[in-house]
Structures are given as structure tokens and as C-alpha cells.
Design an enzyme around this catalytic site. Sequence first.
Site, short mmCIF file in Angstrom:
data_model
loop_
_atom_site.label_atom_id
_atom_site.label_comp_id
_atom_site.label_asym_id
_atom_site.label_seq_id
_atom_site.Cartn_x
_atom_site.Cartn_y
_atom_site.Cartn_z
N GLY A 44 -71.71 3.65 -61.93
CA GLY A 44 -70.75 4.65 -61.79
C GLY A 44 -71.36 5.85 -61.26
N SER A 66 -81.10 -7.34 -62.33
CA SER A 66 -80.61 -6.92 -63.35
C SER A 66 -81.41 -6.26 -64.29
CB SER A 66 -79.67 -8.20 -64.05
OG SER A 66 -79.27 -7.78 -65.44
N ALA A 102 -70.76 -7.66 -57.90
CA ALA A 102 -70.77 -8.67 -58.60
C ALA A 102 -70.67 -8.13 -59.99
CB ALA A 102 -72.10 -9.43 -58.42
N GLY A 132 -76.22 -9.21 -69.89
CA GLY A 132 -77.35 -10.21 -69.85
C GLY A 132 -76.80 -11.87 -69.15
N PHE A 133 -76.22 -11.55 -67.98
CA PHE A 133 -75.74 -12.80 -67.15
C PHE A 133 -74.76 -13.74 -68.09
CE2 PHE A 133 -79.47 -12.71 -64.15
CZ PHE A 133 -78.84 -11.41 -63.41
N ASN A 180 -78.24 -2.38 -57.68
CA ASN A 180 -77.84 -2.74 -58.91
C ASN A 180 -77.75 -1.47 -60.03
OD1 ASN A 180 -77.30 -4.42 -61.30
ND2 ASN A 180 -78.25 -6.07 -60.36
N THR A 181 -77.76 -1.47 -61.28
CA THR A 181 -77.41 -0.65 -62.38
C THR A 181 -78.66 -0.08 -62.32
OG1 THR A 181 -77.69 -2.29 -64.02
CG2 THR A 181 -75.40 -1.31 -63.43
N PHE A 202 -67.68 -8.46 -61.87
CA PHE A 202 -66.47 -8.51 -62.49
C PHE A 202 -65.94 -9.71 -62.56
CE2 PHE A 202 -61.97 -8.07 -62.34
CZ PHE A 202 -61.82 -6.89 -63.03
N TYR A 232 -67.51 -1.55 -58.61
CA TYR A 232 -67.16 -2.10 -59.60
C TYR A 232 -66.67 -0.98 -60.83
CZ TYR A 232 -67.29 -5.15 -63.86
OH TYR A 232 -66.82 -5.72 -65.13
N LYS A 290 -80.29 -8.37 -53.69
CA LYS A 290 -79.85 -7.02 -54.51
C LYS A 290 -81.08 -6.67 -55.07
CE LYS A 290 -76.20 -5.73 -57.15
NZ LYS A 290 -74.82 -6.07 -57.79
N THR A 329 -73.12 -12.65 -61.52
CA THR A 329 -74.01 -13.69 -61.36
C THR A 329 -73.93 -14.90 -61.94
OG1 THR A 329 -75.74 -11.59 -60.91
CG2 THR A 329 -76.65 -13.85 -61.67
N ASN A 375 -73.94 -1.34 -69.47
CA ASN A 375 -73.72 -2.65 -69.92
C ASN A 375 -75.29 -3.33 -70.00
OD1 ASN A 375 -74.25 -5.32 -68.03
ND2 ASN A 375 -73.95 -3.51 -66.62
N ASN A 410 -81.34 -6.48 -67.66
CA ASN A 410 -80.68 -7.00 -68.86
C ASN A 410 -81.30 -8.39 -68.78
OD1 ASN A 410 -79.30 -4.69 -69.48
ND2 ASN A 410 -77.65 -5.39 -68.25
N THR A 411 -82.04 -9.04 -67.94
CA THR A 411 -82.81 -10.27 -68.16
C THR A 411 -84.19 -9.82 -68.02
OG1 THR A 411 -81.10 -11.55 -66.96
CG2 THR A 411 -83.07 -12.41 -67.21
N GLY A 442 -71.19 3.80 -57.92
CA GLY A 442 -70.56 5.28 -57.91
C GLY A 442 -69.43 5.57 -57.01
C1 LIG Z 1 -70.09 -4.60 -66.74
C2 LIG Z 1 -70.97 -4.90 -65.45
C3 LIG Z 1 -71.52 -5.85 -65.23
C4 LIG Z 1 -72.07 -6.25 -64.16
N1 LIG Z 1 -72.94 -7.56 -63.98
C5 LIG Z 1 -73.40 -7.78 -62.73
C6 LIG Z 1 -73.90 -9.02 -62.25
O1 LIG Z 1 -73.66 -9.92 -62.92
N2 LIG Z 1 -74.76 -9.44 -61.25
C7 LIG Z 1 -74.84 -8.16 -60.39
O2 LIG Z 1 -75.50 -8.35 -59.52
N3 LIG Z 1 -74.63 -7.07 -60.80
C8 LIG Z 1 -73.78 -6.75 -61.83
N4 LIG Z 1 -73.24 -5.57 -62.05
C9 LIG Z 1 -73.78 -4.34 -61.15
C10 LIG Z 1 -72.63 -3.85 -59.94
O3 LIG Z 1 -72.40 -5.22 -59.33
C11 LIG Z 1 -73.11 -2.89 -59.40
O4 LIG Z 1 -74.33 -3.17 -58.65
C12 LIG Z 1 -73.35 -1.66 -60.16
O5 LIG Z 1 -72.47 -1.64 -61.31
C13 LIG Z 1 -73.02 -0.14 -59.32
O6 LIG Z 1 -71.81 -0.39 -58.54
P1 LIG Z 1 -70.60 0.75 -59.22
O7 LIG Z 1 -71.23 1.88 -59.91
O8 LIG Z 1 -69.53 0.83 -58.47
O9 LIG Z 1 -70.21 0.02 -60.66
C14 LIG Z 1 -72.54 -5.19 -63.14
C15 LIG Z 1 -71.92 -3.90 -63.45
C16 LIG Z 1 -71.09 -3.82 -64.55
C17 LIG Z 1 -70.33 -2.48 -64.74
#
Ligand SMILES: Cc1cc2nc3c(=O)[nH]c(=O)nc-3n(C[C@H](O)[C@H](O)[C@H](O)COP(=O)(O)O)c2cc1C
Length: 348
Positions: A260, A171, A60, A112-113, A238-239, A62, A310, A209, A84, A109, A173-174, A289
Site C-alpha cells: 500500500g 515473498s 499477484a 505464506g503462499f 513485492n511487499t 488477489f 493490489y 519479481k 502465487t 500480510n 513469508n516463506t 502503493g
Molecule cells: C494480501 C496480499 C497477498 C499477496 N500475495 C502475493 C503472492 O501470492 N505473490 C506475490 O508475488 N505477491 C503477493 N502480494 C504482493 C503484491 O502482488 C504486490 O507486490 C504488493 O502488495 C505491492 O502492491 P500494492 O501496494 O499495490 O498492494 C500480496 C499482497 C497482498 C496485500
Amino acid sequence: MYSLLKPFIFKIDPEMAHDLAIKSLKYNFLPEDIFKVQEEEILETKIFDTKIKNPIGLAAGFDKSAEVYNSLFRFGFGFIEIGTVTPREQYGNPKPRVFRLENDRALINRLGFNNDGIEKVSQRLQKNTPSGFLGINIGPNKDSENRTDDYLKCIKEINTFANYITINISSPNTPGLRDFHDHSTLRNLLKDITDFTKKNNIHKPLALKVSPDIAGSEIGSIIDSIKRFKISAIIISNTTDKNRENLIGTHKSEKGGLSGEPLSKISNDLIKKFYRETKGDIIIIGVGGISSGLAAYEKLKSGANLLQLYTGMVYEGPGIVKKIKGELIDILKKEKIKNVSEIVGTGS
Ligand SMILES: Cc1cc2nc3c(=O)[nH]c(=O)nc-3n(C[C@H](O)[C@H](O)[C@H](O)COP(=O)(O)O)c2cc1C
């Protein structure tokens, strides 16, 4: 081709580069064949009882507003999660709000949705039938007075288009969203959601999640709630808003969620803990990652049935799906594994 373009793309602000990618994906005429790999049958697996060609999904964030999912399927993903999405359109936090940490192969990042809102998203889904297995990730508006109601509104509006729905409580960011990890708060949320789906005859699989920053002591109560309310899958993770000490990128102290490579071990360790306690009862979708076949292999061995990525695609471009699949097939063949699902949890 992406390696030629990358130096130019990386000169542009990361969010602007992403917006350009979305715009160009609306006109994605690249032939699907260039993303194909040989012997992909070894990667064939199941997601909620549906066969898919491979376990590699797009995470999610992208395609937040369902603009380009069918172009993204052409890159060879086994499934895609959009969102999201929130009930109302939302701008998100002030810009700049996405930062590259190139030497760490990471991003921070604090978007913030930002998204176009559930109505526009469902219109797009109505007009453009998804060509593959599609998850829809939902969340509440930042200024919502009743966040549970926001999840219900989204489920009501989009369930017919989704192959599964992700309840995003993670998230960073909320403000306050992660409070839903708390035992009684999560139970109440999942009870309200499952009461609502029963009452409205909605039978789509639900995924939860979670954050990588939860304490070990919270794992048991999360599993308890997931089992009690028959949530089909858990997405880990998530992050993170932690783990900044060893980063080298100049943006390492920016507020937001880190994704990452620096997230890889954190999410693998958490996947292992969940796998050991659930012993395969709950589907685990492993995220964090992944940018190589080896990283995918390690996540599967940690206990993930399915994978998402992502940040890897930001660094390697759309060819990353083909690359990971090719490398993973080589590893499996070397180990004389007949199907990818055989290795799930074998290293936990
Ligand atoms: C720029 C960006 C925006 C993201 N937006 C969302 C989001 O809207 N909803 C969500 O559940 N996760 C979001 N994520 C988290 C990713 O879905 C994923 O859980 C996280 O980046 C870890 O995977 P990766 O290391 O492969 O990026 C976002 C990540 C990035 C980098």
C-alpha cells in the site's frame, strides 16, 4: 457503491472479506460498460510485444488459485497476474494473517503462499480460457526439499496457459525464499530454469519479481543475471518487511509484508535505480502503493513500462481501475502527451 459497502466490509476480518469477494466475483454480472473510460487509446501500450488497452495490471496475490480472473478482467485491467501457485496445495501460516492499517492505507500480510496447488489451477485454466493477457506467478512449497525443482514443475504444468510466467523469489513469508536474490543462487536458479525451458521448447516470457528490501549493491548482480539468462521483465516490487517506524496503524508491528501507500516511494526509488542501470533494456513492471492516476504517473516516470496494484483495490474497490485510468488520461492530456509510453523513465 463500494463506498457504501466499505464500512460493513471493513468490520469483517480482512481475509474473510477477501474470501467473500472471491465468492461474489464468481457471480460477477456487473456490466462491463460501467468500468469503461473515454479516450483510453492514449493508454494503449505493449506487454512483451502484445498490444494491451492500458498498462494497469492486477498484482499477484488477489486471485491466487485462478478462480475469478475473467471477472476481474471486466473491471478494466490491461493484464492480470494470478498466483502465487506452488506445486502442491498449501494452507499457509496460521490465521489471523492479514491486517488492515486503515489510516496508513496499507496492509500487512503473512499468508505464506496459501493456494490450491498447480494441478487444480491448471484444470481451472483449461476449463475457462482467460479473456485477457494473463501472467502466472509461481513459487516453491514451504517444505520443499528442492525449491528449484518446484519452479520447474510449475512451469511444466502451466506454461501453455500463461502469456508470461513470474518467478517469485521475494515473498517475505516463506522462510529463506529471499536468499534467491544472492548473486550465485540467482544465477543457478535462472540457469536451471532457462535450460529447462529450452530443453522442453517452452517460449513464454519470464519475469522476475524482486523484493524492495534489497541493498543497492545487489542491483548490478540481479541485472547481470537477468540479462545473461534473457529474462524479459522485472517486477518491482513485492511487499516490504521494513519501513514500520512512521506507521500509525495499531497492527504496524505484525510480522509480514507491508503493502500500500507506505511502499510507494520505496518501490519508486528502486524502479529508478533499475531503470538508470538498464536504460530501458528490460521491461519494468512497477508495483507498490498505486491508488491514483498521479501515483501511476509517478511510477511510469520512475521507469516502469507497466503497472500493477493490489492494496489500492482493497481500499477503493473495483472502481479504482476506472478512476486511475481517468486521472492518468487527464494528466497526460494536460502535459500534451500522445501516448503513455512516452513518459516511461522521464523522471528517473
Ligand atoms: C494480501 C496480499 C497477498 C499477496 N500475495 C502475493 C503472492 O501470492 N505473490 C506475490 O508475488 N505477491 C503477493 N502480494 C504482493 C503484491 O502482488 C504486490 O507486490 C504488493 O502488495 C505491492 O502492491 P500494492 O501496494 O499495490 O498492494 C500480496 C499482497 C497482498 C496485500
